[in-house]
Enzyme design. Structure first.
Site, PDB file in Angstrom:
ATOM      1  N   ASP A   1     -13.578  -4.731  -2.318  1.00 40.57           N
ATOM      2  CA  ASP A   1     -13.526  -4.663  -0.855  1.00 40.57           C
ATOM      3  C   ASP A   1     -14.947  -4.902  -0.363  1.00 40.57           C
ATOM      4  O   ASP A   1     -15.863  -4.152  -0.736  1.00 40.57           O
ATOM      5  CB  ASP A   1     -13.060  -3.285  -0.380  1.00 40.57           C
TER       6      ASP A   1
ATOM      7  N   ASP B   1       0.869  -1.177   0.000  1.00 41.19           N
ATOM      8  CA  ASP B   1       0.000   0.000   0.000  1.00 41.19           C
ATOM      9  C   ASP B   1       0.903   1.223   0.000  1.00 41.19           C
ATOM     10  O   ASP B   1       1.759   1.368   0.878  1.00 41.19           O
ATOM     11  CB  ASP B   1      -0.888   0.018   1.247  1.00 41.19           C
TER      12      ASP B   1
END
Length: 251
Positions: A130, A11
């Site tokens: 997600d 990330d």
């Protein structure tokens, strides 16, 4: 039999690798290009870079990073975060990315999946989903998990497959960063209903969790971040263990 893939996820925020729990409380985990090279050397099969601060200012930083990663590693890598146009994908691929990951932009404009698959081929298009289990129903969330929707995980996954997605990267928000294992029941359901590879994400804490997601969850690949970034699991050891459990991996 196809080999199962191990994919470290980086990330990226402001050019640095960060890691959080349940999508919050971020801490620094190092330089993304250095980490990428290290993972490639240690036997990772692929890498995923998600620009979690994907504002327009961050875009130039990401492009520069993609160029440097492409120079340093010899394994496929995927870039995601804030991608919403064919032009942006074209630039990323020209800078050395192998695949792109789209998430919120696909939900907002599903035709984007068709456009990318037609222009660059399905093999380049990863749709990241997600989702959070709420009262037994898996609901898709947008914008890094901050915006809930009423969209069902399984219906959406089926739709993007039909639109030309080459892979699904499913992150369980309930499991993300908890190190309690992957969402194997949902993963198995996805695997049974789709004909494209499923990447499991969210919940890796030990070697057994990887074994479970490949056997119980029927995942094609397993993605993890902090267990790799903070040296809690070494990729060579992990692959050795998987091999001992008769799970095909590339050594």
């Amino acid at each position: 039999m196809l080999t199962k893939r191990i994919i470290p996820c980086l990330d990226i925020k402001n050019g640095r690798t960060v890691k959080g729990v349940n999508f919050v409380d971020l801490r620094d985990a190092g330089d993304p290009v250095e980490l990428a090279k290290q993972y490639a050397d240690y036997g990772a099969d692929e890498l995923v870079f998600l620009d979690i601060s994907a504002t327009l200012e961050a875009r130039a930083t990401t492009l520069e990073m993609v160029l440097h990663v492409a120079e340093q590693v010899n394994i496929p890598f995927t870039v995601g975060g804030g991608i919403s146009s064919v032009e942006h994908v074209d630039t990323l691929l020209k800078n050395g990315a192998d695949k792109v990951s789209i998430n919120s932009s696909a939900v907002k404009r599903p035709e984007l999946v068709n456009e990318l698959a037609e222009k660059f081929g399905s093999q380049c298009v990863v749709v990241a989903i997600d989702a959070k289990e709420v009262d037994g129903n898996w609901k898709v969330h947008l914008a890094g998990g901050t915006i809930p929707t009423e969209i069902d995980l399984f219906e959406w996954a089926k739709e993007v497959e039909e639109r030309g997605a080459g892979e699904i990267l499913f992150t369980s928000m309930n499991h993300d960063g908890t190190k309690n294992g992957f969402a194997n029941k949902a993963l198995a359901q996805l695997s049974d209903m789709l004909n494209i590879p499923i990447i499991a994400s969210g919940g890796a804490g030990n070697v057994q969790h990887f074994i479970d997601t490949f056997t119980i969850g029927k995942s094609d690949a397993a993605l993890a971040a902090s267990v790799f970034h903070f040296n809690e699991i070494s990729i060579p050891e992990l692959k050795k263990e998987l091999k001992e459990h008769h799970i095909e991996v590339r050594l």
